[in-house]
Scaffold this active site. Structure first.
Site, PDB file in Angstrom:
ATOM      1  N   THR A 413      -6.258   1.904  -2.654  1.00  0.00           N
ATOM      2  CA  THR A 413      -6.307   3.177  -2.521  1.00  0.00           C
ATOM      3  C   THR A 413      -7.681   3.729  -3.581  1.00  0.00           C
ATOM      4  OG1 THR A 413      -3.911   3.565  -2.314  1.00  0.00           O
ATOM      5  CG2 THR A 413      -4.692   5.513  -2.970  1.00  0.00           C
ATOM      6  N   GLU A 433      -3.763   1.986   2.413  1.00  0.00           N
ATOM      7  CA  GLU A 433      -2.582   1.271   1.963  1.00  0.00           C
ATOM      8  C   GLU A 433      -2.858   0.019   1.366  1.00  0.00           C
ATOM      9  OE1 GLU A 433       0.381   0.838   0.199  1.00  0.00           O
ATOM     10  OE2 GLU A 433       0.530  -1.057   1.405  1.00  0.00           O
ATOM     11  N   ASP A 453       4.658   1.289   4.175  1.00  0.00           N
ATOM     12  CA  ASP A 453       5.293   2.259   2.979  1.00  0.00           C
ATOM     13  C   ASP A 453       6.693   2.753   3.366  1.00  0.00           C
ATOM     14  OD1 ASP A 453       3.295   1.825   1.120  1.00  0.00           O
ATOM     15  OD2 ASP A 453       2.352   3.870   1.199  1.00  0.00           O
ATOM     16  N   SER A 477       4.717   8.272  -0.206  1.00  0.00           N
ATOM     17  CA  SER A 477       4.006   7.716  -1.033  1.00  0.00           C
ATOM     18  C   SER A 477       4.111   8.003  -2.394  1.00  0.00           C
ATOM     19  CB  SER A 477       2.706   8.576  -0.448  1.00  0.00           C
ATOM     20  OG  SER A 477       1.421   8.435  -1.289  1.00  0.00           O
ATOM     21  N   SER A 478       3.367   7.271  -3.251  1.00  0.00           N
ATOM     22  CA  SER A 478       3.239   7.436  -4.583  1.00  0.00           C
ATOM     23  C   SER A 478       2.115   8.346  -5.055  1.00  0.00           C
ATOM     24  CB  SER A 478       3.312   6.031  -5.291  1.00  0.00           C
ATOM     25  OG  SER A 478       4.165   5.158  -5.018  1.00  0.00           O
TER      26      SER A 478
END
Ligand code: GLY
Length: 591
Positions: A413, A433, A453, A477-478
């Site tokens: 990312t 990703e 994910d 997502s984070s």
């Protein structure tokens, strides 16, 4: 363009050192000519980062992961473009020079502060699961989770890309420059060739076996079977052609045109075939969502809500810590105990409740309710690590009966922070990703593996998992693109790559700035100590590693390792101050 190096001299002991930073970016140390040929202000910015001081400017600022990309954004801003225009130019360039992290084949989340209205909004350009995908996509015939890379490499993991649509949406809403002109610098560099950076070369070297799984990908990154080296000139004619098609015809060329057709053929024809179809591409849309904001130390910390867990998790960590004094700083073991267990409590909630809220009800308000967080924060009142951590029971008007999630996110990312001369602020985290995504390449860019994910398991003991894969759903997502406001005015833009550690990196950067009084460069350089699911990861080779004994005695499981954040942070006040993470190749540039 005026961009000055502002020496505040606020380096903290044991931060990622000037020498480490210099080694990461110095062309001599890292590979012939990798960053040669840039104008003076780029060199000055690299020097500022290596010295651990912010870049300061009066009007605009851009901080991102590669000098080519930052320069493209800076040129747009200095010509009167908006942060939205600059974002398009930066993303187009990152897709060329940092292709392993983000690009047209991936997805992104944007947090936007609009100076005219004072409103913060978010745009969701996340990849989506194909309509033909089922919750068992990543399970063996026996219903067990596949091995992670068995799932990642090939067409199976590819979701519908959202980044091209997001770039077009951002430009249509807030841009004032000609769309095609924003893509031109990346087209030119793709045709002329760019100098492979040390970081890209190192990652190609490490990943060569997986990159070799596709002839097209191998032909680009491993010409004649040999990994590209730092300083090699890499020409990407297919990427130039893709960008030209986007410049001429907009995203139609991508979502319903020949680029989309190539993506579908590649995904469906890959050895580990996927089910992405042209219908999935044709129906893709960017979603505007309300920003999710949490209060911390008199500030509003605003970010991306579901399908990202970012804003909720960063907000929960900060909310749990609100009642505790962290001023003793990053080397205080008690401060680290509080931060570590606040993160563990947060990750317990995240694993149970966070997913795409268009598919499952997510108790966002309940999870960020100050009363809920204050009650849970009482768990932090002891002296030792919590022996056990489990999800809480946030208030919500819907039955919440989910099993805990099983999913793995590895660091990759990229994050972009921009402020323009009108005061608009863009904070965007963008991804394919895993490093190099699915390892499939089409039109000069890599396709994402974002579907991994999702939780590989769809249920546990008969109870469904909120983040299970479903057709058309967006994977949790984070990514935590963040804008921090004080009295309604933006004061910080920040975010990072790093898989699920993104949350810890971003929360720490905010704490470093607000609680520890660090300037933005010191805040992004500060040694990391990250806790997610129980194990306390300390950044090797930094002062954070010295916390090992104290945290172990408190009962934490502790280990040291590289923690390669890529924080890009801008402080907004009378002046703009930019910082770029010394662990990667980015810079901040202002004018
Ligand atoms: N794939 C990284 C993230 O979305 O968090």
């Amino acid at each position: 363009m005026r961009s000055t190096v502002y020496v505040l001299g606020c380096l903290i002991a044991g931060a990622v050192s000037a020498q480490q930073a210099a080694d990461a970016v110095d062309p001599e140390a890292a590979g012939a000519g990798a960053f040669a040929g840039f104008p003076e202000e780029v060199a000055a910015s690299l020097d500022a980062k290596a010295a651990g001081v912010p870049v300061v400017s009066d009007n605009w600022m851009v901080s991102a992961a590669n000098p080519h990309a930052v320069k493209a954004g800076a040129d747009v801003l200095s010509a009167g473009g908006t942060a939205a225009d600059a974002l398009v130019a930066v993303q187009a360039m990152l897709g060329l020079v940092e292709p392993q992290s983000s690009g047209l084949g991936g997805g992104a989340f944007l947090v936007w502060y609009d100076a005219a209205s004072g409103h913060v909004t978010t745009l969701d350009g996340r990849e989506t699961a194909p309509l033909a995908a089922t919750p068992r996509l990543f399970q063996t015939n026996e219903g067990e989770p596949m091995g992670f890379f068995d799932a990642v490499v090939g067409g199976r993991s590819v979701g519908t890309p959202g980044t091209p649509a997001l770039m077009a949406e951002v430009h249509a809403r807030w841009g004032n420059q000609d769309w095609a002109s924003l893509l031109q610098p990346a087209i030119t560099l793709a045709q002329d060739g760019f100098s492979v950076s040390p970081r890209l070369a190192g990652l190609v070297e490490r990943d060569q076996e997986r990159l070799a799984s596709s002839d097209v990908t191998a032909g680009y990154f491993l010409p004649d079977g040999v990994p590209v080296q730092a300083g090699d000139r890499l020409v990407n004619a297919p990427y130039a052609a893709t960008l030209r098609a986007l410049a001429d015809r907009g995203t139609v060329a991508f979502y319903t045109g020949e680029i989309g057709a190539s993506i579908v053929a590649t995904v469906q024809g890959a050895e580990n075939a996927g089910v992405l179809s042209q219908t999935d591409l044709a129906i893709y849309s960017v979603k505007e969502r309300e920003a999710v904001c949490a209060r911390y130390r008199g500030h509003d910390v605003c970010g991306m809500g579901p399908p990202s867990s970012g804003a909720v998790a960063v907000g929960q960590i900060l909310g749990l810590l609100e009642g505790y004094d962290l001023s003793a700083g990053p080397q205080d073991v008690e401060v680290r105990r509080l931060m570590g267990d606040a993160a563990r409590l947060t990750f317990a909630d995240r694993g149970r409740y966070l997913a795409d809220s268009d598919y499952v009800p997510v108790p966002v308000q309940g999870l960020l309710d100050p009363a809920y967080l204050a009650e849970r924060a009482k768990l932090l009142a002891g002296d030792d690590a919590l022996p056990e951590v489990s999800p809480g029971d946030p208030a919500f008007d819907h039955a919440l009966h989910w099993a805990d999630d099983v999913s793995l996110e590895l660091p990759s990312t990229s994050h972009i922070s921009i402020v323009d001369a009108a005061g608009n602020v863009a904070s965007m985290t963008t991804t394919i990703e895993n490093g190099f995504g699915s390892r499939l390449m089409v039109g000069g860019f890599l396709l994402n593996n974002e579907l991994t994910d999702f939780s590989f398991r769809s249920h546990r003991d008969g109870v469904p998992i909120a983040n299970r894969l479903e057709p058309g759903k967006r994977p949790r997502s984070s990514m935590s693109p963040t804008i921090v406001l004080k009295d309604g005015k933006p004061v910080l833009a920040v975010g990072s790559p790093g898989g699920s550690r993104i949350i810890g990196y971003t929360a720490q950067a905010i704490i470093a700035y607000l609680d520890w009084g660090m300037n933005v460069q010191a805040a992004v350089s500060a040694p990391h100590a990250v806790n997610r699911f129980g194990k306390y990861d300390l950044e090797e080779g930094t002062a954070a590693a010295e916390l090992e004994g104290g945290l172990s005695e408190m009962g934490f499981e502790v280990g040291t390792r590289a923690l390669t954040s890529g924080l890009h942070m801008i402080a907004i006040g009378e002046e703009l101050r930019g910082g770029a993470d010394p662990r990667r190749e980015g810079i901040a540039l202002g004018g």
